[in-house]
Design a protein around this motif. Sequence first.
Motif, mmCIF file in Angstrom:
data_model
loop_
_atom_site.group_PDB
_atom_site.id
_atom_site.type_symbol
_atom_site.label_atom_id
_atom_site.label_comp_id
_atom_site.label_asym_id
_atom_site.label_seq_id
_atom_site.Cartn_x
_atom_site.Cartn_y
_atom_site.Cartn_z
ATOM 1 N N MET A 196 0.840 -1.200 0.000
ATOM 2 C CA MET A 196 0.000 0.000 0.000
ATOM 3 C C MET A 196 0.875 1.250 0.000
ATOM 4 N N ASP A 197 1.919 1.245 0.826
ATOM 5 C CA ASP A 197 2.840 2.385 0.852
ATOM 6 C C ASP A 197 3.487 2.575 -0.517
ATOM 7 N N ARG A 198 3.833 1.477 -1.148
ATOM 8 C CA ARG A 198 4.488 1.552 -2.460
ATOM 9 C C ARG A 198 3.575 2.202 -3.500
ATOM 10 N N MET A 199 2.285 1.953 -3.398
ATOM 11 C CA MET A 199 1.329 2.521 -4.352
ATOM 12 C C MET A 199 0.945 3.958 -4.012
ATOM 13 N N LEU A 200 1.041 4.340 -2.718
ATOM 14 C CA LEU A 200 0.366 5.564 -2.288
ATOM 15 C C LEU A 200 1.213 6.593 -1.549
ATOM 16 N N ASP A 201 2.300 6.185 -0.915
ATOM 17 C CA ASP A 201 3.050 7.079 -0.034
ATOM 18 C C ASP A 201 4.278 7.640 -0.754
ATOM 19 N N LYS A 202 4.246 8.926 -1.075
ATOM 20 C CA LYS A 202 5.338 9.552 -1.814
ATOM 21 C C LYS A 202 6.651 9.544 -1.039
ATOM 22 N N ASP A 203 6.570 9.442 0.274
ATOM 23 C CA ASP A 203 7.779 9.454 1.096
ATOM 24 C C ASP A 203 8.340 8.055 1.330
ATOM 25 N N PHE A 204 7.632 7.039 0.848
ATOM 26 C CA PHE A 204 8.090 5.669 1.062
ATOM 27 C C PHE A 204 9.299 5.386 0.181
ATOM 28 N N LYS A 205 10.274 4.685 0.716
ATOM 29 C CA LYS A 205 11.531 4.426 0.011
ATOM 30 C C LYS A 205 11.294 3.757 -1.341
ATOM 31 N N TYR A 206 10.302 2.874 -1.397
ATOM 32 C CA TYR A 206 10.065 2.102 -2.624
ATOM 33 C C TYR A 206 8.785 2.556 -3.338
ATOM 34 N N TYR A 207 8.443 3.822 -3.181
ATOM 35 C CA TYR A 207 7.251 4.386 -3.824
ATOM 36 C C TYR A 207 7.333 4.193 -5.339
ATOM 37 N N GLN A 208 6.242 3.692 -5.910
ATOM 38 C CA GLN A 208 6.152 3.499 -7.358
ATOM 39 C C GLN A 208 5.306 4.638 -7.922
ATOM 40 N N ALA A 209 5.982 5.670 -8.422
ATOM 41 C CA ALA A 209 5.288 6.891 -8.842
ATOM 42 C C ALA A 209 4.268 6.633 -9.943
ATOM 43 N N VAL A 210 4.568 5.701 -10.837
ATOM 44 C CA VAL A 210 3.643 5.402 -11.936
ATOM 45 C C VAL A 210 2.305 4.914 -11.395
ATOM 46 N N ALA A 211 2.351 4.177 -10.293
ATOM 47 C CA ALA A 211 1.133 3.556 -9.750
ATOM 48 C C ALA A 211 0.109 4.589 -9.303
ATOM 49 N N ALA A 212 0.574 5.697 -8.743
ATOM 50 C CA ALA A 212 -0.356 6.684 -8.178
ATOM 51 C C ALA A 212 -1.339 7.199 -9.223
ATOM 52 N N GLY A 213 -0.822 7.628 -10.376
ATOM 53 C CA GLY A 213 -1.705 8.122 -11.426
ATOM 54 C C GLY A 213 -2.476 7.015 -12.105
ATOM 55 N N LEU A 214 -1.803 5.894 -12.325
ATOM 56 C CA LEU A 214 -2.414 4.786 -13.050
ATOM 57 C C LEU A 214 -3.581 4.178 -12.283
ATOM 58 N N MET A 215 -3.478 4.189 -10.936
ATOM 59 C CA MET A 215 -4.487 3.511 -10.121
ATOM 60 C C MET A 215 -5.393 4.481 -9.370
ATOM 61 N N ARG A 216 -5.555 5.667 -9.927
ATOM 62 C CA ARG A 216 -6.509 6.606 -9.327
ATOM 63 C C ARG A 216 -7.896 5.990 -9.237
ATOM 64 N N TRP A 217 -8.280 5.187 -10.210
ATOM 65 C CA TRP A 217 -9.585 4.520 -10.228
ATOM 66 C C TRP A 217 -9.803 3.654 -8.994
ATOM 67 N N MET A 218 -8.705 3.173 -8.401
ATOM 68 C CA MET A 218 -8.815 2.283 -7.248
ATOM 69 C C MET A 218 -8.841 3.041 -5.935
ATOM 70 N N TRP A 219 -7.991 4.050 -5.808
ATOM 71 C CA TRP A 219 -7.751 4.654 -4.496
ATOM 72 C C TRP A 219 -8.326 6.056 -4.339
ATOM 73 N N GLN A 220 -9.151 6.522 -5.278
ATOM 74 C CA GLN A 220 -9.648 7.895 -5.184
ATOM 75 C C GLN A 220 -10.523 8.143 -3.963
ATOM 76 N N ASP A 221 -11.146 7.098 -3.405
ATOM 77 C CA ASP A 221 -11.995 7.268 -2.230
ATOM 78 C C ASP A 221 -11.287 6.885 -0.936
ATOM 79 N N LEU A 222 -9.984 6.605 -1.009
ATOM 80 C CA LEU A 222 -9.250 6.126 0.164
ATOM 81 C C LEU A 222 -9.045 7.235 1.195
ATOM 82 N N ASP A 223 -9.247 6.883 2.472
ATOM 83 C CA ASP A 223 -8.986 7.796 3.572
ATOM 84 C C ASP A 223 -7.721 7.377 4.318
#
Length: 560
Positions: free
Chosen positions: A151-178
Amino acid sequence: MKQTQKTSNDLKGDMPMRPDKPLGWTRRLFSASALSLALGSSVGLATLSHDTQAASARDNTVAIAIEANMARLDPHASTTWNTFRVLMHIFEGFVAEDLTIKDVEQPPIVPALAESWKISEDGLTYTFNLRKGVKFHDGTAFNAEAVKFNMDRMLDKDFKYYQAVAAGLMRWMWQDLDSYKVIDEHTFEIKLKSPNSEFLRRLAMGGSGTPRFISPASIEKGGNDSVETNPIGTGPFKFEKRTVGEATTLLANKDYWDAERLPEIERLIFRPISEVATRELALMSGEVDMISSPSPDSIDRLKAQGLKIESSPVSTLYMMWVNMKEKPLQDVRVRQAICMALDREGMAKFHRNGYAQPAYSVLNFGGPGYDPGFRDCQYDPEKAKALLAEAGYPDGFKTRMDWTMGGGGDVNTVGDAEWIQRNLSKIGIEASIESFDNGTYWDMLGSGIREGTGFMSVSWGETSFFWLDQVIASDAIPPNGFNAGYYDNPKIDELLAQARSAKNEDAMVEHLHEIQQTIADDMAFIPYYTPIAIYAMRPNVSGFVLAPQHWHDYTGLKKN
C-alpha cells in the motif's frame, strides 16, 4: 479515401465473435475448427524459438500465443489486459473474481489472500482477515506488514520504494481512500472517505495497474525495478524467465495455498504473435498449444483440422472518442448525425461475420447496469444528412480518424475504421484514416486527441464500472486519464460519485442509467459493437474455462 498507416509493425490483434442471440445469453461452446495451410506462407513461424518449440512438445507444458507484446511485469505499474493475463497468475490481492465457472454474465467475487472481511455499517471501513500460512514465491511470509508495504508503495510519496507510476495509473482504485493500517499480523484495515459500492470488485481488477501484492523482501533485496525481471508474488504460478518480444515462461507453484487451484501443468508459456494468420499457423503446426483471438473468417477452416474452439461473450465494447475541440463536432447535431450514420447491425453481421453484437450504450455487457434494450440512436442516414444540413454542413466536412491496429483481443480493427469511414461518406463526411501500433496509440490516447482528428477508438469495459472514472470523468482529461476527447460535464462527475457511494446495487444502477442517458444525449462517445472472445486449441488440451472476462484462469489446463 485516404488511409495512412503508421506502425512499428509490432502489434496486430484479433477478436473473433459471433452471437446468434442478443447479449445476456450464456456462454456458448463452439466445436473444433481449423484453418487450411493455404492461408498463405508460414511467415513469422521461423521467429518461434527452438526453446519454445521444445517446451511446447513436453507433456506438461502449454504454450499460448497471444495477440501482442506484454507491458511491464510490475503489477502496480503495468497496463494492458494482455499483460494481466500473466500477472494474475503470479500476484494475488485481497479478493479475486472466480474465473473457473462459465454460464455467468459477471464472475462472482471470492476470497483470495483475505479469507474473510467485515464492512462497517456506514460502508466506510473494510477489515480484512488475512489468510495464515501463505508464503511468497521467495519463501517470505505473507502478512499484514507485507500488505502495508505494498500500500505504501502505491500511495506514499515518502516511502523508500514508492512506485510513482502507480499513483496516477491507479486513481480509479484509491480515489476514495482515507487511510489504511495494520491491526495485527493477520488483520488489515482500509477506511474510505465515502462508500464505494463496488470496492471489492475493483480490488480484483487489472489491466491499468492492479492492487496485488509483491514480496517486500524481493524489492528490498533487488530494488524497485527488480519487479520487472524478478516478479515474486503468492500466485499459482512462479515466474521463470522472459525474453521480451518472444516469450514469458511461468512454472507451477507446487506450494500454492489453494489445493483446488494447484496447476495441472508444470509450465505455462506466453508467446506474443501479433499477426493473426501466423498465430493460426503456429497452432496448426503444433508450435503452440493454444491461441487467443483467431480470425472470425478462420473458424470453419480451423474446425476442419480438428482444432477446438471455445467462444464466450466478454465484458467490453468498442467505441469512438469524439474530439470536442474540433469545430464541427462541437455541435451535438453533428455528433448525433454521426451516430445515425453508423450501420452497427451490418457491421456486426457482415464485417465481423456475426462474432459481435451491436453496441448502443457506454455501459458494457457484463458490467453493472447493462441494458440490452437501450439505444443511443437509430440507424437513419437520411435523417443524419438532414441534421448535418441543419447544423450548417449540408455538404459534410473533412476529418481524420486515428486508429490502432490492435492489442489484446483485437482483430482487423483497421477494418472497423474502414467500415465507419464508408458509413460516414454516405452522409458527406470525408474521413481519412491513420493507424498506429498499439503502444504508440495508447500514448496518443493518454495525451488527448490531436488537432485535426475527429475520432479515436479502442475497446474498453469491465465487470466493474471503474473504467468510466478513467474515460468520461472531467478530471480524467489528459494527462490525468483517458478522456481523450476532452468531454467536460460536471453532471457526469456527480453521477459517477453517486454511483460509487450508492448504498446498494439498485441505487448504483439507477445512477449508471442516468450516466448512460446523459452520454447518449450529449453523444460524447459512440459505441459500435460488443465482441465475442474466442480461443482455439489443440485437441489434446483440456480444462480451459472461458469466463466472461478479459483474462482467464489457466490453472485447470491439462495436456493429454
